[in-house]
Design an enzyme around this catalytic site. Structure first.
Site, mmCIF file in Angstrom:
data_model
loop_
_atom_site.group_PDB
_atom_site.id
_atom_site.type_symbol
_atom_site.label_atom_id
_atom_site.label_comp_id
_atom_site.label_asym_id
_atom_site.label_seq_id
_atom_site.Cartn_x
_atom_site.Cartn_y
_atom_site.Cartn_z
ATOM 1 N N LEU A 71 0.863 -1.186 0.000
ATOM 2 C CA LEU A 71 0.000 0.000 0.000
ATOM 3 C C LEU A 71 0.893 1.228 0.000
ATOM 4 C CD1 LEU A 71 -3.069 -0.586 2.346
ATOM 5 C CD2 LEU A 71 -3.025 -0.202 -0.105
ATOM 6 N N HIS A 72 1.519 1.473 -1.126
ATOM 7 C CA HIS A 72 2.420 2.603 -1.282
ATOM 8 C C HIS A 72 2.107 3.292 -2.598
ATOM 9 C CE1 HIS A 72 6.161 4.756 -2.115
ATOM 10 N NE2 HIS A 72 6.280 4.795 -0.800
ATOM 11 N N ALA A 73 2.203 4.587 -2.608
ATOM 12 C CA ALA A 73 2.020 5.411 -3.814
ATOM 13 C C ALA A 73 0.703 5.122 -4.524
ATOM 14 C CB ALA A 73 3.210 5.274 -4.740
ATOM 15 N N PRO B 25 -1.073 2.296 -5.509
ATOM 16 C CA PRO B 25 -2.082 1.403 -4.908
ATOM 17 C C PRO B 25 -2.763 2.040 -3.693
ATOM 18 C CG PRO B 25 -0.100 0.166 -5.394
ATOM 19 C CD PRO B 25 0.230 1.615 -5.609
#
Length: 78
Positions: free
Chosen positions: A14-16, A18
């Site tokens: 769950l980074h950037a 997404p």
């Protein structure tokens, strides 16, 4: 509050991008949605900074929590 456990399937976690897609979907729900990792306190799923602060990487199990329309909401976020 009902909850549902899901595993992060994005290779970047769950980074950037997404996380942005997840936060956008959570923000469109008619009830407040919370997300947590492990035993940590849940954070608002509508907050990009809060979601990023979870540090949820690929394969991390997260718990989604929502109000009365729980099943319908969490299926959209899964």
């Amino acid at each position: 509050m009902p909850e549902r456990k899901v595993v992060i399937g994005s290779s970047t976690g769950l980074h950037a991008r997404p996380a942005a897609l997840f936060v956008e979907a959570a923000g469109q729900q008619p009830v407040a949605v919370l997300i947590r990792v492990g035993d940590r306190s849940p954070v608002p799923a509508r907050s990009m900074l809060s979601v990023l602060s979870l540090g949820a990487t690929y394969g991390t199990e997260v718990t989604l929590l929502a109000g009365n329309t729980f099943k319908k909401v969490t299926e959209k976020l899964d």
